[in-house]
Design a protein around this motif. Sequence first.
Motif, PDB file in Angstrom:
ATOM      1  N   SER A   1      -4.641  -7.176   5.153  1.00  0.00           N
ATOM      2  CA  SER A   1      -5.159  -6.591   3.979  1.00  0.00           C
ATOM      3  C   SER A   1      -4.057  -6.833   2.831  1.00  0.00           C
ATOM      4  O   SER A   1      -2.802  -6.865   3.079  1.00  0.00           O
ATOM      5  CB  SER A   1      -5.520  -5.127   3.973  1.00  0.00           C
ATOM      6  OG  SER A   1      -4.623  -4.316   4.032  1.00  0.00           O
TER       7      SER A   1
ATOM      8  N   PRO B   1       1.047   1.889  -5.238  1.00  0.00           N
ATOM      9  CA  PRO B   1       0.509   2.784  -5.846  1.00  0.00           C
ATOM     10  C   PRO B   1       1.183   3.969  -6.569  1.00  0.00           C
ATOM     11  O   PRO B   1       2.392   4.177  -6.208  1.00  0.00           O
ATOM     12  CB  PRO B   1      -0.371   3.535  -4.840  1.00  0.00           C
ATOM     13  CG  PRO B   1      -0.446   2.682  -3.520  1.00  0.00           C
ATOM     14  CD  PRO B   1       0.717   2.062  -3.743  1.00  0.00           C
TER      15      PRO B   1
ATOM     16  N   GLY C   1       0.946  -1.334   0.004  1.00  0.00           N
ATOM     17  CA  GLY C   1      -0.046  -0.104   0.224  1.00  0.00           C
ATOM     18  C   GLY C   1       0.870   1.336   0.028  1.00  0.00           C
ATOM     19  O   GLY C   1       0.294   2.337  -0.145  1.00  0.00           O
TER      20      GLY C   1
ATOM     21  N   ASN D   1      -2.817  -4.281   0.678  1.00  0.00           N
ATOM     22  CA  ASN D   1      -2.076  -3.027   0.946  1.00  0.00           C
ATOM     23  C   ASN D   1      -0.996  -3.505   2.171  1.00  0.00           C
ATOM     24  O   ASN D   1      -0.020  -2.958   2.252  1.00  0.00           O
ATOM     25  CB  ASN D   1      -2.808  -1.926   1.337  1.00  0.00           C
ATOM     26  CG  ASN D   1      -3.218  -1.467   0.149  1.00  0.00           C
ATOM     27  OD1 ASN D   1      -2.901  -1.614  -0.999  1.00  0.00           O
ATOM     28  ND2 ASN D   1      -4.349  -0.418   0.092  1.00  0.00           N
ATOM     29  N   TRP D   2      -1.660  -4.062   3.284  1.00  0.00           N
ATOM     30  CA  TRP D   2      -0.680  -4.284   4.607  1.00  0.00           C
ATOM     31  C   TRP D   2       0.483  -5.234   4.170  1.00  0.00           C
ATOM     32  O   TRP D   2       1.583  -5.211   4.724  1.00  0.00           O
ATOM     33  CB  TRP D   2      -1.362  -4.844   5.549  1.00  0.00           C
ATOM     34  CG  TRP D   2      -0.495  -5.284   6.773  1.00  0.00           C
ATOM     35  CD1 TRP D   2      -0.368  -4.190   7.931  1.00  0.00           C
ATOM     36  CD2 TRP D   2      -0.381  -6.272   7.362  1.00  0.00           C
ATOM     37  NE1 TRP D   2       0.229  -4.703   8.722  1.00  0.00           N
ATOM     38  CE2 TRP D   2       0.329  -6.005   8.563  1.00  0.00           C
ATOM     39  CE3 TRP D   2      -0.104  -7.682   7.061  1.00  0.00           C
ATOM     40  CZ2 TRP D   2       0.972  -7.325   9.369  1.00  0.00           C
ATOM     41  CZ3 TRP D   2       0.345  -8.622   7.563  1.00  0.00           C
ATOM     42  CH2 TRP D   2       0.981  -8.373   8.807  1.00  0.00           C
TER      43      TRP D   2
ATOM     44  N   HIS E   1      -7.388   2.095   8.244  1.00  0.00           N
ATOM     45  CA  HIS E   1      -7.824   2.629   6.695  1.00  0.00           C
ATOM     46  C   HIS E   1      -7.063   1.681   5.486  1.00  0.00           C
ATOM     47  O   HIS E   1      -7.761   0.798   5.292  1.00  0.00           O
ATOM     48  CB  HIS E   1      -7.517   4.304   6.691  1.00  0.00           C
ATOM     49  CG  HIS E   1      -7.922   4.798   7.963  1.00  0.00           C
ATOM     50  ND1 HIS E   1      -9.334   5.302   8.127  1.00  0.00           N
ATOM     51  CD2 HIS E   1      -7.351   5.364   9.005  1.00  0.00           C
ATOM     52  CE1 HIS E   1      -9.532   5.808   9.417  1.00  0.00           C
ATOM     53  NE2 HIS E   1      -8.011   5.959   9.889  1.00  0.00           N
ATOM     54  N   ASP E   2      -6.391   2.451   5.061  1.00  0.00           N
ATOM     55  CA  ASP E   2      -5.520   1.918   3.913  1.00  0.00           C
ATOM     56  C   ASP E   2      -4.571   0.690   4.235  1.00  0.00           C
ATOM     57  O   ASP E   2      -3.967   0.078   3.309  1.00  0.00           O
ATOM     58  CB  ASP E   2      -4.933   2.953   2.994  1.00  0.00           C
ATOM     59  CG  ASP E   2      -3.851   3.723   3.722  1.00  0.00           C
ATOM     60  OD1 ASP E   2      -4.037   3.824   4.891  1.00  0.00           O
ATOM     61  OD2 ASP E   2      -3.369   4.612   3.266  1.00  0.00           O
ATOM     62  N   LEU E   3      -4.205   0.442   5.434  1.00  0.00           N
ATOM     63  CA  LEU E   3      -3.200  -0.610   5.925  1.00  0.00           C
ATOM     64  C   LEU E   3      -3.764  -1.473   6.899  1.00  0.00           C
ATOM     65  O   LEU E   3      -2.999  -1.740   7.854  1.00  0.00           O
ATOM     66  CB  LEU E   3      -1.833  -0.074   6.221  1.00  0.00           C
ATOM     67  CG  LEU E   3      -1.142   0.951   5.259  1.00  0.00           C
ATOM     68  CD1 LEU E   3       0.347   1.523   5.854  1.00  0.00           C
ATOM     69  CD2 LEU E   3      -0.597  -0.074   4.030  1.00  0.00           C
ATOM     70  N   SER E   4      -5.025  -1.784   6.680  1.00  0.00           N
ATOM     71  CA  SER E   4      -5.392  -2.735   7.566  1.00  0.00           C
ATOM     72  C   SER E   4      -4.729  -4.018   7.735  1.00  0.00           C
ATOM     73  O   SER E   4      -4.215  -4.344   6.815  1.00  0.00           O
ATOM     74  CB  SER E   4      -6.945  -2.854   7.651  1.00  0.00           C
ATOM     75  OG  SER E   4      -7.276  -3.322   6.399  1.00  0.00           O
TER      76      SER E   4
END
Length: 176
Positions: free
Chosen positions: A60, A17, A13, A62-63, A54-57
């Motif tokens: 996930s 991107p 994450g 992204n994590w 949020h974006d790094l749960s």
Amino acid sequence: MNKALLIIDVQEGLFSPYPQPYQTDLVISNINQLIAKAKENNVPIIFIQHENNHDLSYNSANWQHYHKLNTAIDDIYIRKTTPNAFLKTDLLTCLEQFNIEQCIVCGYASEFCIDTTVRQAAAFGFNVMLVCDAHTTHDKHHAKADNIIQHHNNTLTDLTSFGVNIAALATNDIQF
């Protein structure tokens, strides 16, 4: 001197991107070289992963570690929720178990998690080797990433009040 390699927040994450962090390919290549050198010398490799709601749960996509990063099941993995890799984690205990005297630090983000962790490691009495070509960040509205990285390479190595050595060396100059 017993050493450990700390690899901070090299996660999907943060690296996948667009735009990617400054010199992503070079930084990942350098970190993978450090991992190989550490393994050859039986130096503990500690991967530290940031998480938030949020974006790094946790767990996930992204994590997860960045897909070009060389990880192994026998490496050490630590989860964190703040820029300080020591705060509310087992990092200090882990380093003490290995009788570590020097932390070799690389990863993301130079002005946040790298900076804070280097300072905390020094506050705990560890010598620190900041790998000057193996940490990175994104451009910010106030400064370009390369200036931020250079600033931290210079500023952190000027800190002497902790009573330990904080140095910055390039990947090829790191001795394990």
